[in-house]
Design a protein around this motif. Structure first.
Motif, mmCIF file in Angstrom:
data_model
loop_
_atom_site.group_PDB
_atom_site.id
_atom_site.type_symbol
_atom_site.label_atom_id
_atom_site.label_comp_id
_atom_site.label_asym_id
_atom_site.label_seq_id
_atom_site.Cartn_x
_atom_site.Cartn_y
_atom_site.Cartn_z
ATOM 1 N N LYS A 1 0.863 -1.189 0.000
ATOM 2 C CA LYS A 1 0.000 0.000 0.000
ATOM 3 C C LYS A 1 0.894 1.231 0.000
ATOM 4 N N LEU A 2 0.581 2.206 -0.848
ATOM 5 C CA LEU A 2 1.342 3.441 -0.918
ATOM 6 C C LEU A 2 0.589 4.539 -0.175
ATOM 7 N N ILE A 3 1.280 5.186 0.750
ATOM 8 C CA ILE A 3 0.654 6.162 1.652
ATOM 9 C C ILE A 3 1.327 7.522 1.493
ATOM 10 N N ARG A 4 0.519 8.573 1.469
ATOM 11 C CA ARG A 4 1.063 9.934 1.415
ATOM 12 C C ARG A 4 1.550 10.323 2.818
ATOM 13 N N PRO A 5 2.814 10.698 2.988
ATOM 14 C CA PRO A 5 3.329 11.080 4.314
ATOM 15 C C PRO A 5 2.850 12.462 4.724
ATOM 16 N N GLU A 6 2.997 12.759 6.011
ATOM 17 C CA GLU A 6 2.588 14.072 6.515
ATOM 18 C C GLU A 6 3.554 15.162 6.079
ATOM 19 N N SER A 7 4.831 14.805 5.985
ATOM 20 C CA SER A 7 5.828 15.797 5.569
ATOM 21 C C SER A 7 6.938 15.112 4.779
ATOM 22 N N ASP A 8 7.808 15.923 4.183
ATOM 23 C CA ASP A 8 8.868 15.430 3.305
ATOM 24 C C ASP A 8 10.227 15.712 3.950
ATOM 25 N N PRO A 9 11.153 14.726 3.984
ATOM 26 C CA PRO A 9 11.029 13.351 3.535
ATOM 27 C C PRO A 9 10.343 12.467 4.582
ATOM 28 N N PRO A 10 9.908 11.251 4.193
ATOM 29 C CA PRO A 10 10.056 10.657 2.873
ATOM 30 C C PRO A 10 9.025 11.209 1.897
ATOM 31 N N ASP A 11 9.204 10.912 0.616
ATOM 32 C CA ASP A 11 8.240 11.328 -0.395
ATOM 33 C C ASP A 11 7.007 10.438 -0.373
ATOM 34 N N ILE A 12 7.208 9.187 0.029
ATOM 35 C CA ILE A 12 6.112 8.228 0.021
ATOM 36 C C ILE A 12 6.397 7.141 1.055
ATOM 37 N N ILE A 13 5.353 6.604 1.664
ATOM 38 C CA ILE A 13 5.484 5.506 2.622
ATOM 39 C C ILE A 13 4.874 4.254 2.001
ATOM 40 N N VAL A 14 5.624 3.168 2.060
ATOM 41 C CA VAL A 14 5.144 1.893 1.538
ATOM 42 C C VAL A 14 4.844 0.966 2.707
ATOM 43 N N GLN A 15 3.656 0.425 2.719
ATOM 44 C CA GLN A 15 3.289 -0.565 3.732
ATOM 45 C C GLN A 15 3.298 -1.943 3.092
ATOM 46 N N ILE A 16 4.183 -2.799 3.573
ATOM 47 C CA ILE A 16 4.259 -4.191 3.115
ATOM 48 C C ILE A 16 3.959 -5.069 4.321
ATOM 49 N N GLY A 17 2.770 -5.645 4.358
ATOM 50 C CA GLY A 17 2.322 -6.348 5.563
ATOM 51 C C GLY A 17 2.184 -5.340 6.682
ATOM 52 N N ASP A 18 2.875 -5.565 7.812
ATOM 53 C CA ASP A 18 2.849 -4.624 8.931
ATOM 54 C C ASP A 18 4.038 -3.678 8.929
ATOM 55 N N LYS A 19 4.873 -3.785 7.920
ATOM 56 C CA LYS A 19 6.111 -3.007 7.872
ATOM 57 C C LYS A 19 5.928 -1.713 7.089
ATOM 58 N N LEU A 20 6.400 -0.599 7.658
ATOM 59 C CA LEU A 20 6.334 0.700 7.002
ATOM 60 C C LEU A 20 7.731 1.127 6.569
ATOM 61 N N ILE A 21 7.857 1.460 5.301
ATOM 62 C CA ILE A 21 9.141 1.869 4.733
ATOM 63 C C ILE A 21 8.984 3.259 4.122
ATOM 64 N N GLY A 22 9.825 4.178 4.528
ATOM 65 C CA GLY A 22 9.824 5.509 3.931
ATOM 66 C C GLY A 22 10.736 5.523 2.717
ATOM 67 N N ILE A 23 10.232 6.027 1.590
ATOM 68 C CA ILE A 23 11.028 6.072 0.368
ATOM 69 C C ILE A 23 11.171 7.509 -0.109
ATOM 70 N N GLU A 24 12.403 7.926 -0.283
ATOM 71 C CA GLU A 24 12.707 9.226 -0.865
ATOM 72 C C GLU A 24 12.998 9.012 -2.347
ATOM 73 N N VAL A 25 12.230 9.656 -3.214
ATOM 74 C CA VAL A 25 12.358 9.480 -4.661
ATOM 75 C C VAL A 25 13.035 10.718 -5.242
ATOM 76 N N THR A 26 14.087 10.506 -6.023
ATOM 77 C CA THR A 26 14.760 11.646 -6.630
ATOM 78 C C THR A 26 15.214 11.305 -8.041
ATOM 79 N N LEU A 27 15.112 12.263 -8.931
ATOM 80 C CA LEU A 27 15.581 12.087 -10.305
ATOM 81 C C LEU A 27 17.074 12.355 -10.366
#
Length: 244
Positions: A25-51
């Motif tokens: 599941k992709l979740i919008r975070p409250e602030s940056d960073p991270p750019d996006i939070i990924v939920q895999i099962g019960d685990k939350l991973i913050g991902i910073e995306v950059t070009l």
């Protein structure tokens, strides 16, 4: 997709699927960073995306050829051509003669029009400084498409110093965010840095020059990736503290 989050969400989605992850599941975070939070099962991973671009000179080169391709399209349409894909293997050169390059591409296609079929056809090699090869093929639908040849290695690998610079900048940003919003970051089990390769559609990046890098800051990211969305390859980077 006009807003930043939707673009980052799209890239993250493609990246995860390329890694073989299908349930998340992709979740919008409250602030940056991270750019996006990924939920895999019960685990939350913050991902910073950059070009990441190969270099400013690479960007200028691509922009020059975009102008060439636009002129080629204009000239071919005037000649009555309406269903052709042209791919150009370019080379880095100072003082690129854009109008001359456009004329060479157009004339090469017109002179070889009878032998261009629906399979990739090599038309000419080294016709002018700035162009190594021109290939073309027809397509069913109407349209003129001119791009870089995706099979060429013209632009080579991403340089290590360029990647190191991006990593160090993102480490500073994440450390500052952790200090300013410790509660938000405490719920994340991991932080990933996702560097995506940017450029024109068929720009060829052969990979990364080195997947083990030495940086001047202690790495706060659990995992670091370089991802080429168009070519669908992923390289994980190991970033250790530089020994002085």
């Amino acid at each position: 997709m006009s807003n930043k989050f939707e673009l980052e969400k799209s890239v993250t989605d493609a990246f995860l699927r390329s890694k073989g992850v299908t349930r998340y599941k992709l979740i919008r975070p409250e602030s940056d960073p991270p750019d996006i939070i990924v939920q895999i099962g019960d685990k939350l991973i913050g991902i910073e995306v950059t070009l990441i671009h190969n270099s400013q000179s690479q960007i200028r080169l691509e922009n020059s050829y975009i102008k060439v391709f636009s002129r080629v399209r204009e000239l071919l349409i005037k000649s009555g051509i309406d269903n052709l894909v042209i791919r150009v293997e370019s080379e880095k050169i100072k003082g690129l003669q854009m109008e001359k390059c456009a004329e060479v591409i157009v004339n090469t296609c017109l002179e070889n029009l009878n032998r261009i079929g629906y399979r990739r056809t090599e038309l000419i090699k080294n016709p002018i400084p700035g162009i190594k090869k021109i290939v073309a093929f027809r397509m069913d639908e109407a349209g003129i498409i001119i791009t870089f040849d995706s099979r060429s290695n013209t632009f080579g690998p991403l340089r290590s110093d360029r990647i190191e610079s991006v990593i160090e900048d993102k480490i500073r940003k994440l450390n500052k965010a952790k200090q300013e919003a410790p509660k938000q970051h405490s719920c994340l089990e991991e932080n990933w840095l996702l560097m995506t390769i940017a450029g024109t559609f068929y720009s060829n990046y052969a990979g990364v020059a080195d997947d083990r890098l030495s940086i001047s800051l202690e790495n706060c990211y659990d995992r670091i990736f370089v991802y080429h969305e168009k070519k669908n390859w992923i390289k994980e980077i190991s970033a250790g503290l530089k020994v002085v």
